[in-house]
Every structure is written in structure tokens, then in C-alpha cells.
Design a protein around this motif. Structure first.
Motif, PDB file in Angstrom:
ATOM      1  N   THR A 348       0.857  -1.182   0.000  1.00  0.00           N
ATOM      2  CA  THR A 348       0.000   0.000   0.000  1.00  0.00           C
ATOM      3  C   THR A 348       0.895   1.236   0.000  1.00  0.00           C
ATOM      4  O   THR A 348       2.088   1.160   0.338  1.00  0.00           O
ATOM      5  CB  THR A 348      -0.898   0.032   1.239  1.00  0.00           C
ATOM      6  N   GLU A 350       0.885   3.578   2.085  1.00  0.00           N
ATOM      7  CA  GLU A 350       1.343   3.791   3.462  1.00  0.00           C
ATOM      8  C   GLU A 350       2.560   2.911   3.766  1.00  0.00           C
ATOM      9  O   GLU A 350       3.552   3.362   4.366  1.00  0.00           O
ATOM     10  CB  GLU A 350       0.206   3.481   4.442  1.00  0.00           C
ATOM     11  N   ASP A 402      -0.594   7.817  -2.910  1.00  0.00           N
ATOM     12  CA  ASP A 402      -1.908   7.599  -2.310  1.00  0.00           C
ATOM     13  C   ASP A 402      -1.746   6.506  -1.259  1.00  0.00           C
ATOM     14  O   ASP A 402      -1.404   5.362  -1.583  1.00  0.00           O
ATOM     15  CB  ASP A 402      -2.895   7.169  -3.392  1.00  0.00           C
ATOM     16  N   SER A 403      -1.971   6.825  -0.004  1.00  0.00           N
ATOM     17  CA  SER A 403      -1.704   5.879   1.085  1.00  0.00           C
ATOM     18  C   SER A 403      -2.551   4.617   0.988  1.00  0.00           C
ATOM     19  O   SER A 403      -2.189   3.566   1.533  1.00  0.00           O
ATOM     20  CB  SER A 403      -1.929   6.554   2.438  1.00  0.00           C
ATOM     21  N   THR A 404      -3.679   4.673   0.298  1.00  0.00           N
ATOM     22  CA  THR A 404      -4.568   3.510   0.212  1.00  0.00           C
ATOM     23  C   THR A 404      -4.399   2.721  -1.085  1.00  0.00           C
ATOM     24  O   THR A 404      -4.897   1.608  -1.211  1.00  0.00           O
ATOM     25  CB  THR A 404      -6.032   3.947   0.317  1.00  0.00           C
ATOM     26  N   LYS A 405      -3.689   3.289  -2.044  1.00  0.00           N
ATOM     27  CA  LYS A 405      -3.503   2.617  -3.331  1.00  0.00           C
ATOM     28  C   LYS A 405      -2.446   1.527  -3.223  1.00  0.00           C
ATOM     29  O   LYS A 405      -1.547   1.589  -2.382  1.00  0.00           O
ATOM     30  CB  LYS A 405      -3.093   3.649  -4.382  1.00  0.00           C
ATOM     31  N   THR A 406      -2.520   0.502  -4.078  1.00  0.00           N
ATOM     32  CA  THR A 406      -1.531  -0.581  -4.103  1.00  0.00           C
ATOM     33  C   THR A 406      -0.489  -0.299  -5.176  1.00  0.00           C
ATOM     34  O   THR A 406      -0.839   0.028  -6.319  1.00  0.00           O
ATOM     35  CB  THR A 406      -2.203  -1.941  -4.376  1.00  0.00           C
TER      36      THR A 406
END
Length: 448
Positions: A348, A350, A402-406
Motif C-alpha cells: 500500500t 502507506e 496515495d496511502s490507500t492505493k496498491t
């Protein structure tokens, strides 16, 4: 009382600078024991080859096998440097000209058949009729072997299966174990039938062996610094009355006439075989441990392109020197000798940010590394491709993280084995790209 001598080497890793002296010592000992009407056996416990050495790399290990033949080894087992660091075809033909037995009980073709060049165990009979059952096992890197077209199985399960046959046929049972000390000690606990365990893989050494349960464990360190010797005294009932171990320090072995010339010949022969030109550079490519250079960025870009990922990260310490002018295969081996493959992990945003933050720790940059395939000294700074840093923010391919994107990250496989970034990478699914080493990918990039 029958006297049986077992000599053993392990984890030589193509350190052929020790070999002339070891070879002479083994020859002299063999002749001495034969003249005394004593039995002698010689075993190597794996990782005899290592592709950092030009002679090994140029011949895919076949010249190393020639050296074992010359020294009249009885049998060997393979280590991960033979198994994981050779392409399938190269390993399948490594022992075509071997004059010794390859003992390997937990290694198969994918269809479950034992390779033609190996057998699980062998029974050796002395002149007095004592039967030695010798079995070999190698470290179970099952996932990597699967990627290379092999099937490696659990060594404990295999030994449980084969020990039945060994007990029926042999008076003495010897294990050639390229498993590492923790597994050797567990083997000794779970299989009291093992009289001798000759160990390897974790580069441990025992000056006088180690008695673990019923088993005497012998281990000779690494790089040919030691040669192991176990002596068995066997009575007329074919029972071991006494067993003892000793290590011979390489430095204490008699010097060989012209040994410097022999060692140099190993290097020069390999170097000569690796003189094919890869490319010609218009300008030099410089390396530096503690700053990103055009060269380290080129390698990082190559790793990302080869892996097809969003971004990539390497450490500058992978490049041990510069390149300029005509670049040969030997030049690439010299500056990038590591048996390291690229790997891919999904993270992710993050998680990626946490790894990048950890990679900027200067203490990590100065960390000295031994093992994990790394053949340099310190890690050096980390170099990135597809990753940009602006005004305290991270961008991937010029888009803010983007902290939520893979994201997919390519990096050298040495960082995925649980020693680095362990809070994040340890439990992640990794994809390993075999059999190409980083220098193969560098060659591909330079030629394209």
C-alpha cells in the motif's frame, strides 16, 4: 578394531585461493591411511561453487566439479549455491562428468522423479565388511526451486522415510546436511540412528565436533578455512567404539610449490573465458557508495523495467566499481558479483512510505553485510526509480503517493529474507524473478 576416516569440506564458495593446499593435504592423508590399511572417505557438504569466481561463472560450476574429481571425493550433497544460483539446465548438467556420488534425498524433478545425476543415499562397504549408509539433504528453498523447475521437499519428512532403508542395510549412518546447525541439532534429537552429521550452510564450525544426543556433528566453517576430519573406531560387531572430530586450519597446512601461480591460473582461466564484449561506453559510468550516480540509477531503472513494476529501489553498494570503454562479461562480474535476483512485492502507499523512510536511515547505509548473496562491504545509500521526493511529499511516477492505493515495488531479493524492513516485508507475498542475476539485467540494459 577397524579405523575409518571421514574428511569433509563445506561452504568453500569457490574460494579457490585455499584449494591447492587443501588438495595436497587430502591427497597426502589419503595415501597415508591407505598405506596403514585404514579406510578413508571424502565428502563435500555443499556450496562448493559460487559464481563470484570467474572460473565458476564462466563454466557454470563445471570446473569446480573437475577439482573435486582430482581430489577423489567419495560423495557430495548440493547447497543452495549449486541449486538456486544455477539455471535449471546448468544444474541438470553440472555433474555430467562427476567421478563421485551426488547424494540428495529431498530433491526431485517436478514430476517427482529423482534426477539422473543424484540418488537419495548410498551404502559403502569397507574391506572389513562394515557398511556405511550415507544420505544427503539440502536446505528446503521450495519456492525458489519451484520457480527454477525443481521440487525440493521437507528434509525431516524425507529422512523419516529413508532412515528405514538405511537401518536395514547399514551398520553406520552418516548424514551430509546442507541444512544449517539448528536443523542438524533437531535431526540429532529426532533421529538417534544418525551416528555422524556432517554440517554446512550456516558456516558454523566445531574444533572437536559436537556430540548431540547420539550423533557427532562435524562442521568446517566456510571458504576452505578449515578441513574436517572424523575418526571412527569400529569393533568386530560393526559397532562404533569411539568417534572423535578435529579441524585442520588452512594456515597450518603445508604450503604447495607454485601455489600462487595455481591460484592465479584459476582466476586468469575464468577471466579469459569471460572476454566477450557486452557493449562500448561513450563515457565512464562511476560508482559511489554514499551518493546516487548515473550508474546506480541506470541499474535501478533496469530492475524496474525488467520487473515491470511501478517503482524500484536498490542499494548503491551493489556496484563495486566503475565501467568504461569496452565492457566485457568479466567486467560485469567484477563490479556486480552477487548471486542476487530481483523480486517484486505489492505494498500500500502507506507501507511504501514507511519502507522509503527506513531506507534513508544513514546507519543502514553504513551497515556491513555478510551473506544473503551480497558480495560487497556496506549497503550504501538507496537509489530509486519511479519515485520522486518534492517538498516533503512522495510521488510515484510524478503522481502524489496515495496511502490507500496498491503499488508494485522491485528490489533486490536480499531485502525480502527477513533481515530488512521486516515489519512490512516479512509477511508479504514476494515474487522472485529467476534465474537472472542483477548483472544479467544490467547487461540487458547496457545492450538495449
Amino acid at each position: 578394531m577397524e579405523k575409518i576416516h571421514l574428511y569433509h569440506t563445506n561452504d568453500v564458495h569457490s574460494h579457490l585461493e585455499q584449494w591447492p593446499r587443501i588438495q595436497q593435504f587430502l591427497k597426502q592423508k589419503r595415501e597415508q591411511h591407505i598405506q596403514a590399511n585404514e579406510e578413508v572417505f571424502l565428502f563435500d557438504i555443499g556450496d562448493f561453487i559460487d559464481r563470484w569466481h570467474p572460473l565458476t561463472d564462466a563454466t557454470m560450476g563445471r570446473e569446480n566439479i573437475h577439482l573435486l574429481n582430482e581430489s577423489q571425493y567419495t560423495a557430495i550433497t548440493i547447497g543452495n549455491n549449486e541449486g538456486v544460483n544455477l539455471p535449471h539446465v546448468a544444474l541438470n548438467h553440472l555433474y555430467d562428468n562427476a567421478q563421485f556420488d551426488v547424494l540428495l534425498a529431498n530433491f526431485y524433478h517436478k514430476n517427482g522423479e529423482v534426477p539422473e545425476w543424484a540418488q537419495p543415499y548410498k551404502i559403502y562397504q569397507t574391506k572389513a565388511g562394515t557398511k556405511l549408509g550415507v544420505i544427503g539433504l539440502t536446505a528446503n528453498f521450495s519456492h525458489l526451486y519451484d520457480l527454477l523447475g525443481w521440487k525440493c521437499t521437507d528434509p525431516f519428512t524425507e529422512l523419516k522415510k529413508w532412515i528405514v532403508h538405511l537401518k536395514e542395510q547399514a551398520d553406520i549412518i552418516i548424514l551430509l546436511s546442507h541444512l544449517g546447525l539448528p536443523d542438524d541439532e533437531r535431526m540429532a534429537d529426532e533421529f538417534p540412528e544418525l551416528d555422524v552429521i556432517l554440517g554446512a550452510h550456516t558456516h558454523h564450525m566445531f574444533e572437536k565436533g559436537k556430540l548431540s544426543n547420539h550423533s557427532l556433528i562435524g562442521a568446517a566453517g566456510k571458504f576452505g578455512y578449515y578441513v574436517g576430519h572424523i575418526t571412527l573406531d569400529v569393533n568386530q560387531q560393526k559397532t562404533i567404539q569411539n568417534k572423535k572430530a578435529v579441524l585442520y586450519d588452512f594456515e597450518s597446512l603445508p604450503i604447495v610449490e607454485n601455489e600462487i601461480e595455481q591460484i592465479q591460473l584459476f582466476l586468469e582461466s575464468g577471466k579469459k573465458m569471460l572476454q566477450s564484449k557486452v557493449t562500448t561506453l561513450d563515457k565512464p559510468l562511476e560508482s559511489s557508495l554514499f551518493q546516487a550516480t548515473e550508474f546506480s540509477q541506470l541499474l535501478c531503472k533496469a530492475v524496474r523495467e525488467w520487473s515491470g513494476t511501478d517503482c524500484a529501489m536498490i542499494n548503491a553498494g551493489l556496484l563495486l566499481g566503475p565501467l568504461s570503454g569496452d565492457v566485457t562479461e568479466y567486467d560485469l562480474l567484477s563490479i556486480c558479483p552477487h548471486p542476487i535476483n530481483p523480486s517484486v512485492v505489492e505494498l500500500t502507499g502507506e507501507e511504501l512510505a514507511k519502507i522509503l523512510a527506513e531506507s534513508m536511515n544513514e546507519t543502514l547505509h553504513h551497515r556491513q553485510i555478510k551473506g544473503l548473496g551480497f558480495r560487497g562491504t556496506v549497503l550504501g545509500v538507496f537509489v530509486y526509480d519511479g519515485i520522486q521526493f518534492h517538498s516533503g511529499s512522495i510521488f510515484v511516477n510524478n503522481k502524489k503517493l496515495d496511502s490507500t492505493k496498491t503499488y508494485t515495488l522491485a528490489l533486490p531479493d536480499m531485502f525480502t529474507f527477513g533481515h530488512f524492513f521486516k515489519e512490512i516485508l516479512l509477511h508479504k507475498q514476494k515474487k522472485y524473478l529467476l534465474p537472472e542475476f542483477l548483472r544479467d539485467i544490467l547487461k540487458w540494459k547496457l545492450q538495449n
